[in-house]
Design a protein around this motif. Structure first.
Motif, short mmCIF file in Angstrom:
data_model
loop_
_atom_site.label_atom_id
_atom_site.label_comp_id
_atom_site.label_asym_id
_atom_site.label_seq_id
_atom_site.Cartn_x
_atom_site.Cartn_y
_atom_site.Cartn_z
N ALA A 109 0.87 -1.19 0.00
CA ALA A 109 0.00 0.00 0.00
C ALA A 109 0.90 1.22 0.00
N SER A 110 0.58 2.17 -0.86
CA SER A 110 1.40 3.37 -0.97
C SER A 110 0.50 4.60 -0.90
N HIS A 111 0.89 5.54 -0.07
CA HIS A 111 0.16 6.80 0.08
C HIS A 111 1.16 7.95 0.03
N PRO A 112 1.69 8.23 -1.16
CA PRO A 112 2.71 9.28 -1.28
C PRO A 112 2.21 10.66 -0.86
N GLU A 113 0.90 10.89 -1.01
CA GLU A 113 0.36 12.18 -0.59
C GLU A 113 0.43 12.35 0.93
N GLN A 114 0.50 11.23 1.65
CA GLN A 114 0.65 11.26 3.10
C GLN A 114 2.07 10.94 3.54
N GLU A 168 8.53 8.69 3.96
CA GLU A 168 9.33 9.31 2.90
C GLU A 168 10.63 9.92 3.42
N ASP A 169 10.70 10.23 4.71
CA ASP A 169 11.95 10.76 5.27
C ASP A 169 12.91 9.65 5.67
N THR A 170 12.60 8.42 5.31
CA THR A 170 13.35 7.17 5.56
C THR A 170 13.20 6.66 6.99
N GLY A 171 12.32 7.26 7.78
CA GLY A 171 12.00 6.70 9.09
C GLY A 171 11.12 5.48 8.90
#
Length: 63
Positions: free
Chosen positions: A23-28, A41-44
């Protein structure tokens, strides 16, 4: 959780980020991997056991 062949790395493996995205939610700013890891996205990361992995992206120095 993984049904891939060969199996994806487990959530406690050093290479856990190589698991498939389910599942991917790039907007979030996050993705769920098939091993149960939430990858931000910040690699956390947030592991299935609740452990938090701090962001660890490489810093690029521009001269």
């Amino acid at each position: 959780m993984c049904t891939h062949t060969p199996r994806c790395p487990s959530a406690d493996s050093p290479d856990r980020e190589a698991a498939h995205v389910v599942a991917s939610h790039p907007e979030q700013g996050w993705s769920l991997l098939c091993n149960g890891v939430l990858l931000f996205e910040d690699t956390g990361e947030l592991l299935p056991n609740g452990q938090v992995i701090a962001p660890h992206r490489n810093l690029t120095v521009v001269a």
